[in-house]
Write an enzyme that holds these catalytic residues in place. Structure first.
Site: not given
Ligand SMILES: O=P(O)(O)OC[C@H]1O[C@H](OP(=O)(O)OP(=O)(O)O)[C@H](O)[C@@H]1O
Ligand SMILES: Nc1ncnc2[nH]cnc12
Length: 170
Positions: A95, A58
């Site tokens: 994460e 991204r």
């Protein structure tokens, strides 16, 4: 333009317990896309930049556009095994997992001013690994530039000493 309406929360993606910030609505809307790009560019605030580094995948959305507008080159940082030439690697935690990032060894020259761009700063594992790669090649990180910072994950703590900017904070 308020960009918050163009970021949607997806519960439990890519795994249970994660609230995923989906930015595809922002890219789907021409006015929001342009406002986001212009906003990211404003955050650079006229700093001289030789290279913009963007991380797969991204980070690739805006980093080449920013590089082009700033008169800089674009450098891709990719996940393990994707870059064809000689690479430097860094292992990092994020994460939801652990991974390895790589950069071409000739992508940055000693002393070059480098802007790091990614869509999201979460735990800071990705961005701190990229800073290490850039610095190992002799580059100077002049800004870590994000579309979104998830403040509650304290990613900034892993980027001590860096200028950190973002358009949206949660
Ligand atoms: O601050 P961190 O905890 O390291 O997380 C942030 C990173 O996580 C996402 O990438 P992801 O690895 O999910 O890959 P993708 O861009 O290919 O979806 C995002 O695009 C950042 O690169
Ligand atoms: N919660 C999240 N949403 C979108 N991208 C992420 N990258 C790491 N954590 C993320």
């Amino acid at each position: 333009m308020d960009l918050h309406p163009f970021v949607r929360d997806i519960q439990d993606f890519p795994e249970p317990g994660v609230v995923f910030k989906d930015i595809t609505p922002m890219f789907n809307d021409p006015k929001a896309l342009n406002a986001a790009f212009e906003g990211l560019l404003d955050l650079v605030n006229g700093k001289p930049v030789d290279k913009v580094v963007g991380m797969e995948s991204r980070g690739f959305f805006f980093a080449p556009m920013l590089a082009n507008k700033l008169g800089a080159g674009f450098v891709p940082v990719r996940k393990k095994g994707k870059l064809p030439y000689t690479t430097l690697s860094e292992t990092y935690d994020l994460e939801y997992g652990t991974d390895v990032l790589e950069i071409h060894t000739d992508a940055i020259q000693k002393g070059e001013k480098v802007l790091i761009h990614d869509d999201v700063l979460a735990t800071g594992g990705t961005a701190s690994a990229v800073c290490r790669l850039v610095e190992k090649l002799g580059g100077e990180v002049v800004q870590c530039n994000f579309l979104i910072i998830l403040d509650f994950l304290n990613g900034k703590d892993k980027l001590k000493g860096q200028e950190i900017v973002s358009l949206l904070n949660y």
